[in-house]
Design a protein around this motif. Structure first.
Motif, PDB file in Angstrom:
ATOM      1  N   LEU A  83      38.201  26.438 -41.702  1.00 53.19           N
ATOM      2  CA  LEU A  83      37.562  25.480 -40.800  1.00 53.19           C
ATOM      3  C   LEU A  83      37.327  26.145 -39.441  1.00 53.19           C
ATOM      4  O   LEU A  83      38.265  26.392 -38.679  1.00 53.19           O
ATOM      5  CB  LEU A  83      38.460  24.251 -40.643  1.00 53.19           C
ATOM      6  N   THR A  84      36.058  26.462 -39.164  1.00 58.99           N
ATOM      7  CA  THR A  84      35.682  27.077 -37.895  1.00 58.99           C
ATOM      8  C   THR A  84      34.469  26.326 -37.334  1.00 58.99           C
ATOM      9  O   THR A  84      33.467  26.161 -38.029  1.00 58.99           O
ATOM     10  CB  THR A  84      35.328  28.561 -38.073  1.00 58.99           C
ATOM     11  N   PHE A  85      34.600  25.849 -36.106  1.00 61.25           N
ATOM     12  CA  PHE A  85      33.498  25.112 -35.489  1.00 61.25           C
ATOM     13  C   PHE A  85      33.709  25.086 -33.982  1.00 61.25           C
ATOM     14  O   PHE A  85      34.781  25.455 -33.470  1.00 61.25           O
ATOM     15  CB  PHE A  85      33.414  23.683 -36.034  1.00 61.25           C
ATOM     16  N   HIS A  86      32.681  24.679 -33.257  1.00 63.59           N
ATOM     17  CA  HIS A  86      32.871  24.390 -31.845  1.00 63.59           C
ATOM     18  C   HIS A  86      32.252  23.039 -31.514  1.00 63.59           C
ATOM     19  O   HIS A  86      31.316  22.576 -32.177  1.00 63.59           O
ATOM     20  CB  HIS A  86      32.342  25.510 -30.941  1.00 63.59           C
ATOM     21  N   ALA A  87      32.832  22.401 -30.504  1.00 67.05           N
ATOM     22  CA  ALA A  87      32.453  21.042 -30.110  1.00 67.05           C
ATOM     23  C   ALA A  87      31.898  21.043 -28.693  1.00 67.05           C
ATOM     24  O   ALA A  87      32.386  21.785 -27.826  1.00 67.05           O
ATOM     25  CB  ALA A  87      33.652  20.117 -30.203  1.00 67.05           C
ATOM     26  N   LYS A  88      30.888  20.207 -28.475  1.00 72.64           N
ATOM     27  CA  LYS A  88      30.299  20.076 -27.146  1.00 72.64           C
ATOM     28  C   LYS A  88      30.154  18.601 -26.799  1.00 72.64           C
ATOM     29  O   LYS A  88      30.005  17.748 -27.684  1.00 72.64           O
ATOM     30  CB  LYS A  88      28.916  20.744 -27.096  1.00 72.64           C
ATOM     31  N   LEU A  89      30.201  18.313 -25.502  1.00 72.80           N
ATOM     32  CA  LEU A  89      29.929  16.975 -24.991  1.00 72.80           C
ATOM     33  C   LEU A  89      28.608  16.991 -24.241  1.00 72.80           C
ATOM     34  O   LEU A  89      28.312  17.946 -23.517  1.00 72.80           O
ATOM     35  CB  LEU A  89      31.044  16.510 -24.044  1.00 72.80           C
ATOM     36  N   ASP A  90      27.829  15.929 -24.408  1.00 74.89           N
ATOM     37  CA  ASP A  90      26.527  15.858 -23.745  1.00 74.89           C
ATOM     38  C   ASP A  90      26.217  14.390 -23.437  1.00 74.89           C
ATOM     39  O   ASP A  90      26.861  13.481 -23.972  1.00 74.89           O
ATOM     40  CB  ASP A  90      25.443  16.456 -24.642  1.00 74.89           C
ATOM     41  N   SER A  91      25.237  14.159 -22.581  1.00 78.97           N
ATOM     42  CA  SER A  91      24.829  12.796 -22.236  1.00 78.97           C
ATOM     43  C   SER A  91      23.396  12.791 -21.761  1.00 78.97           C
ATOM     44  O   SER A  91      22.912  13.785 -21.194  1.00 78.97           O
ATOM     45  CB  SER A  91      25.738  12.225 -21.144  1.00 78.97           C
ATOM     46  N   LEU A  92      22.710  11.667 -21.982  1.00 77.62           N
ATOM     47  CA  LEU A  92      21.371  11.470 -21.439  1.00 77.62           C
ATOM     48  C   LEU A  92      21.416  11.036 -19.981  1.00 77.62           C
ATOM     49  O   LEU A  92      20.403  11.096 -19.280  1.00 77.62           O
ATOM     50  CB  LEU A  92      20.623  10.416 -22.258  1.00 77.62           C
ATOM     51  N   LEU A  93      22.581  10.575 -19.525  1.00 77.75           N
ATOM     52  CA  LEU A  93      22.736  10.147 -18.140  1.00 77.75           C
ATOM     53  C   LEU A  93      23.063  11.351 -17.256  1.00 77.75           C
ATOM     54  O   LEU A  93      23.433  12.427 -17.746  1.00 77.75           O
ATOM     55  CB  LEU A  93      23.844   9.098 -18.036  1.00 77.75           C
ATOM     56  N   ARG A  94      22.934  11.173 -15.946  1.00 80.71           N
ATOM     57  CA  ARG A  94      23.286  12.247 -15.017  1.00 80.71           C
ATOM     58  C   ARG A  94      24.769  12.583 -15.203  1.00 80.71           C
ATOM     59  O   ARG A  94      25.634  11.713 -15.089  1.00 80.71           O
ATOM     60  CB  ARG A  94      23.021  11.817 -13.583  1.00 80.71           C
TER      61      ARG A  94
ATOM     62  N   LEU B  10      26.838   6.392 -23.518  1.00 78.27           N
ATOM     63  CA  LEU B  10      27.725   7.319 -22.793  1.00 78.27           C
ATOM     64  C   LEU B  10      27.355   8.772 -23.058  1.00 78.27           C
ATOM     65  O   LEU B  10      27.187   9.559 -22.147  1.00 78.27           O
ATOM     66  CB  LEU B  10      29.181   7.049 -23.167  1.00 78.27           C
ATOM     67  N   GLY B  11      27.250   9.139 -24.335  1.00 80.12           N
ATOM     68  CA  GLY B  11      26.948  10.538 -24.618  1.00 80.12           C
ATOM     69  C   GLY B  11      27.077  10.888 -26.079  1.00 80.12           C
ATOM     70  O   GLY B  11      27.020  10.007 -26.963  1.00 80.12           O
ATOM     71  N   LEU B  12      27.300  12.168 -26.324  1.00 82.25           N
ATOM     72  CA  LEU B  12      27.364  12.699 -27.677  1.00 82.25           C
ATOM     73  C   LEU B  12      28.516  13.691 -27.793  1.00 82.25           C
ATOM     74  O   LEU B  12      28.801  14.437 -26.853  1.00 82.25           O
ATOM     75  CB  LEU B  12      26.077  13.447 -28.042  1.00 82.25           C
ATOM     76  N   ILE B  13      29.153  13.678 -28.942  1.00 82.89           N
ATOM     77  CA  ILE B  13      29.980  14.811 -29.371  1.00 82.89           C
ATOM     78  C   ILE B  13      29.197  15.526 -30.455  1.00 82.89           C
ATOM     79  O   ILE B  13      28.784  14.896 -31.435  1.00 82.89           O
ATOM     80  CB  ILE B  13      31.335  14.359 -29.937  1.00 82.89           C
ATOM     81  N   LYS B  14      28.972  16.810 -30.259  1.00 82.35           N
ATOM     82  CA  LYS B  14      28.291  17.610 -31.270  1.00 82.35           C
ATOM     83  C   LYS B  14      29.254  18.664 -31.813  1.00 82.35           C
ATOM     84  O   LYS B  14      29.879  19.396 -31.047  1.00 82.35           O
ATOM     85  CB  LYS B  14      27.052  18.291 -30.682  1.00 82.35           C
ATOM     86  N   LEU B  15      29.366  18.691 -33.137  1.00 81.88           N
ATOM     87  CA  LEU B  15      30.197  19.689 -33.807  1.00 81.88           C
ATOM     88  C   LEU B  15      29.290  20.639 -34.568  1.00 81.88           C
ATOM     89  O   LEU B  15      28.459  20.193 -35.369  1.00 81.88           O
ATOM     90  CB  LEU B  15      31.172  19.017 -34.782  1.00 81.88           C
TER      91      LEU B  15
END
Length: 797
Positions: free
Chosen positions: A156-167, A93-98
């Protein structure tokens, strides 16, 4: 009980898996950058494919004629004309990156997977601040939940992104991050050497599955900002992240585009419900649900606890199977992975459970039915997880529906399925329309092996309603196909043709071939199916004429043979194998998981041992697990332990030991590469060492290895509706407790004639000479305690 590490993972096979049957995540445990690799169990490529082969019956007749003429290699080539498409692939499905803003100069690092609570934990310090992450996948609330904390306020300071190898594309709506995407319309398997790229359809026109993931957050203090760049947390102390996801998949026979589910509504509903609850409520829901399954079984091999604080990968490398605590961990890890990847309402566990990072996963991460998918589910009944068997049982029903068309193409009744299938329930021979090889593509009796799982679910539960309404109709339909598929040989035996022994070849005068008559595997799975159907008719009091037909056919099945080496023959003639050490042991089905070859068939029992000796003790991960179970059934616990020692061998990479099984740092089974069947298979095999019930009676400690002189196990199940606790010392049983779930007669093998003293309310106890069996009646809900040497049986509530 936990998997424990002192550094972040570098590879995917170092990461730690969590799952709720439907959603899965691999947690890397990074410091400055954390990654959660995500899966959803219905995200597959493609859509339903229709196998059209109008010439199949004619080609089938020609193949059989070639086999009669002993032109086996020509039969192999001709079989390509009846091959259908490759299966589709399970997608990531994808990735959550923190990305954290605290730097990477860390100390006191600990990363763990707590099996007792189903929690992944990451903990480390930067300066004098302790950072903690606690992650779990909730089955009751259908989200992945992550609590992040700092020991000092506002650090605690961070940002989160969503990504995927699929379209895909990403979006936000002010309260959550959103990722929307679509699976490819087609994904050729990476073992086909296909040069074709992934294929995507045009938006609005494609039949492929669509998906959506949503990430939300709540926090006690600090600031939350969500924009095009991601989800930003500034100066917080504690943050809860919630991830939900869904796809448009709505069944194997429906279009995910025109008849699909609304993935956005489903993902939004799960997220909204989760955010409304407190973290404590979500965690309590998860723990109550998870523990109700995991805590049913306890294993203790009289271990020294000093190794428990060592990193798990160090324990594997330094001690292997000599660390009995590591064996306990491996056993319970299989149960954990089953709970995490197969729950009521989910899809069944595939070749990788639910964890996959590849758009071209090994062997499509599909359902390989000639051993791997069945092996996944051997543990469910015996290790007290029958609910986790349900997705596979439901899947078999879908295969039976889909497989009617395949049987019709062959001109047969019932249903058929070959060696590979996918979420679309493909039942045709999966071979890329002729690209494949007969040795694995042509295996039409998969229906017989699949049906065994229906019988086993009944056999352990004694649920006659299930047998009548769900199991027997599918088993009967499979038997009808087999009756029509069988033909007479020149001696009047009933044989299968074309017939293969997955996935081994035999030598011919001019090379190697796969197709012949009546492989031992074919005959064994059909024998098993017919026996189970016959017993079902007796239990249900119906279909007597059909039972008689099956009895007559079973008596004419091509018989097992013993070859020139004293081995159980793999094929109908005593062919030489291309590879005597082949990873598959298909012809051993009658030993395990079947019940045709036992001590009551001494010649074939010994021949099976000879065959296993010829195969050797090496093999890929799942192959080793199968051999452990086989040697357990053959009464040699020490040989099984020797192979278990091979399985607990650290594999660093896919290329390191391509033909030798083992485990990765996260205890995932190394085929290599990763396949989860070895994890599931070894758990089932360990039960077989300690308890067997396939012969119609219970054996306690049938194949106890010398390396485990003392120990106990609680909560494992025997056929007949019994739950059993065992304790042994100096290799001798000292205590057993049998809990009767449904009542009825219990048959228990003793070491020999014993004097039995009735106590309490115990029903009549009798002893029968054959197999030294003790027989006693039980009442539902009662416990029966057996003391040392089975000298006393007590009955307690």
């Amino acid at each position: 009980m936990e998997l424990l590490y002192n550094k972040p993972s570098k590879e995917w096979t170092d990461a730690l898996p969590i799952g709720n049957g439907r959603l899965g995540a691999m947690i890397f445990g990074g410091v400055e950058t954390e990654t959660f690799q995500l899966n959803e169990d219905t995200l597959w490529s493609g859509s339903k494919q229709d196998w059209k082969c109008p010439d199949a019956k004619e080609v089938l007749g020609k193949i059989r004629e070639l086999v009669r003429e002993k032109q086996y290699e020509k039969a192999d080539l001709l079989s390509k004309k009846i091959m259908g498409p490759y299966t589709e692939s399970y997608m990531p499905l994808g990735l959550i990156k923190l990305i954290f803003e605290h730097g990477n100069l860390y100390h006191n690092y600990k990363r763990s997977l707590d099996l007792d609570n189903g929690l992944a934990i990451v903990k480390y310090s930067i300066g004098d601040v302790v950072y903690t992450r606690e992650i779990f996948a909730s089955y009751p609330d259908q989200v992945i939940c992550m609590r992040l904390k700092s020991s000092k306020q506002g650090m605690l300071t961070f940002h989160a992104k969503l990504d995927s190898l699929l379209r895909h594309r990403t979006d936000f709506d002010g309260s959550k991050l959103i990722i929307k995407g679509i699976a490819p319309e087609y994904s050729a398997p990476n073992h086909s050497n296909s040069p074709n790229p992934l294929v995507y359809g045009e938006p609005g026109e494609t039949e492929a599955i669509q998906f959506e993931g949503q990430l939300g957050a709540t926090l006690e203090d600090g600031k939350l900002i969500i924009d095009n760049d991601g989800l930003h947390i500034i100066n917080a102390t504690e943050v809860i992240l919630y991830f939900s996801a869904a796809t448009s998949f709505n069944g194997f026979n429906r279009s995910p585009n025109r008849q699909g589910k609304n993935q956005s509504e489903i993902a939004s509903g799960y997220l909204k419900k989760a955010i409304w609850q407190s973290y404590r409520a979500l965690l309590d829901n998860h723990l109550y649900d998870y523990k109700s399954l995991f805590n049913r079984v306890i294993i203790d091999l009289d271990t020294e606890k000093r190794n428990n604080q060592l990193p798990t990968d160090d324990r594997i490398q330094r001690f292997g199977a000599k660390d009995k605590g590591l064996i306990e961990l491996l056993f319970q890890y299989g149960r954990y992975l089953m709970i995490a990847s197969s729950r009521p309402g989910s899809q069944p566990a595939n070749l990788q459970g639910i964890w996959n990072k590849e758009t071209r996963p090994p062997w499509s991460s599909n359902y390989t039915l000639n051993i791997n998918a069945p092996m996944n589910y051997w543990l469910t009944e015996s290790s007290s997880l029958p609910e986790c068997h349900e997705p596979f049982i439901q899947f078999i029903h879908s295969l039976a529906e889909s497989g009617k068309r395949t049987a019709e193409i062959y001109g047969a009744r019932g249903w058929a399925v070959h060696h590979c299938t996918d979420i679309w329930c493909q039942t045709a021979p999966s071979g890329g329309y002729g690209e494949g090889e007969a040795v694995w593509a042509i295996w039409p009796v998969g229906c017989a092996w699949m049906s065994q799982h229906l019988w086993e679910h009944y056999s352990f539960s004694q649920d006659k309603k299930f047998l009548l309404e769900k199991a027997y109709p599918i088993m009967k339909a499979a038997a009808l196909f087999c009756l029509d598929w069988l033909i007479e040989d020149e001696e009047g035996n009933l044989v299968t043709a074309p017939s293969t022994s997955p996935e081994n070849l035999f030598k011919t005068d001019s090379g190697f071939a796969a197709i012949s008559y009546a492989s031992t595997m074919d005959m064994a799975v059909i024998w098993d199916l017919f026996k189970n159907c016959i017993e079902s008719t007796r239990i249900l009091g119906m279909d007597e004429l059909f039972a008689q037909e099956l009895e007559a056919a079973r008596s004419r099945l091509y018989p097992m043979k013993i070859g020139k080496y004293g081995q159980l023959q793999e094929w109908f003639l005593d062919f030489e194998e291309e590879d005597p050490h082949h990873r598959h042991s298909a012809h051993m089905f009658g030993v395990y998981p079947g019940r045709q070859i036992t001590k009551d068939t001494p010649e074939f029992y010994q021949a099976a041992k000879t065959s296993l000796n010829r195969r050797g003790d090496e093999g890929t991960g799942w192959s080793l697990a199968w051999k452990i179970g086989l040697w357990a059934r053959l009464g040699d616990g020490n040989r099984a332990y020797r192979i278990l020692s091979r399985l607990l061998n650290l594999v660093e990479s896919h290329e390191e030991k391509m033909h030798e099984g083992g485990v990765y740092r996260n205890l995932f089974d190394a085929h290599p590469p990763f396949q989860i069947d070895g994890n599931f298979g070894v758990t089932a095999a360990i039960v077989e060492l300690l308890l067997q019930s396939h012969e119609g009676f219970i054996r306690l400690l049938p194949s106890l290895p010398d390396a485990w002189p003392n120990g106990r196990i609680k909560g494992i199940r025997a056929r007949g509706g019994f739950v059993i606790d065992l304790e042994w010392k100096k290799h001798q049983l000292v205590y057993a407790e049998i809990y009767s779930e449904v009542g009825g007669t219990c048959l228990l093998q003793s070491d020999g004639p014993v004097s039995l003293k009735k106590e309490g309310k115990t029903a009549t106890v009798t002893y029968q000479e054959k197999n030294n069996i003790i027989r006693f009646n039980t009442e539902k809900g009662k416990r029966y305690i057996i003391k040392q040497n089975a000298a006393t049986i007590n009955e307690n509530k």
